[in-house]
Write an enzyme that holds these catalytic residues in place. Sequence first.
Site: not given
Length: 463
Positions: A50-52
């Site tokens: 999700v941190k992309d």
Amino acid sequence: MATQTSGGPVYDSVLDAVGATPLVRLGRIVPDGGAPVWVKTEGTNPGGSVKDRAAVAMVRAAEESGALRHGGTIVEGTSGNTGVGLAMVAAARGYRAVLVVPDRTTPEKIALLRAYGAEVVTTPGLVPKQDPRHVQQLAARIAAETPGGWLADQYGNPANPDVHEHTTGPEIWTQTGGRVTHLVAGAGTGGTVTGAGRYLSARGVQVVAADPWTSRYGGGDGSPYAVEAVGHYLHPLTETDTWPAVYDTAVPNRTERVDDGESLRTLRRLAREEGLLVGGSGGLAVAAALRVSAQAGPDGLVVAVLPDSGRIYLSRYFDDARLRTLGFLDAPQGPLVRDAVGPYEPGLRVAPATATVAEVRAGLGDGPLPDLVPVVQPRTTDATTWAVPDVVGCVRVAELAGLAADDRVGAHAGPPPVTVGHGEGLDEALTRLDADGVGSGDPVLVLVDGRAVTQVHRSDLRR
Ligand SMILES: Cc1ncc(COP(=O)(O)O)c(C=O)c1O
């Protein structure tokens, strides 16, 4: 930019492939009569999490504001997925990346960051937040001292929650045809739950934050937990407990607190019964979502965010022998350690490393004295470290009398005592203790879900 074809989209850059992740309906582990649970599989992002989304959004915002210029250096303190996302963006956009990570970061994670060409700086993970060597302090200093340096600052950067308000939330709304009734997500920086939650709660969706049992966010004591990358630790020497500026705690309607055992068992069921290999924070979110599903009933529709894949956690969450020694799993066949230990009084006496010798002596009270007092200390302020068991050493009660009353016990702690898991096979445990040279009168701590619950002697562990 993407060109749509009947075979799927074609992108100009890997960064355009971030987001628009699939929702998957859980088929087998949802409770009877409960609401359907659909999961947002963020591990399918190209950098694996999700941190992309936050990494791309923070860099784009910095480029637009001029804070990050051609030839610049991206700096961040993180051992986790944000580092991977930023390393990926830096490679794709031609920036240098310097990532500061705690020294306990696994070699695999460091190798992953370096594989993208990022430079990795290690620093002690065991220091309070105000210490200049602390991951975030050091990253800020490197950014300030590097010409063209820019600190991503995921904890304070509004582009982090904003991207979830503009992408994650709307995707969930569209993918469910507006039928979603509950959003469940864990909070690390709080970016996901704040941003996606803002968008969805404006449309009447209930927002539930899933939180590790001892995390400060949900009102826990701040002691360590096994699930990585979510929740909020409190190091005992941290002077001011600051929460991330990007986490708007008014967004979640409520918090579901989940202990490590339930998170890990749910995560393993996801892999074995649903074919979904996810990280610990995904197990936490689904454990909370299953409760929400039972409460909501068949008319609800619960969406849980699964932040990353389980591939980088195989040695942590999927190593059965290790999980048995930590008290998370039972051996397939008895007799088990708990058959030999029998009932025990709850409330094992432990001493924080910061307690004085006098405090520990007073805490022992009257009655039979144990051989040793386990010394506990959160090992790090960083939320990405496997932090169980929580025992970091021990002091022998017989030696306390010879120590200065106002000395801290942490300074006198010997190596952590030997531990066994309460569901470990008894033979398996005894073989291990023999190999470690544990004598029959030596003390042994018994663990349940990674936490010491009682103290026995090696000689008590008999068939
Ligand atoms: C595996 C994993 N789960 C959950 C989170 C929490 O997401 P957020 O920072 O948006 O709260 C992170 C953040 O790094 C993560 O890496």
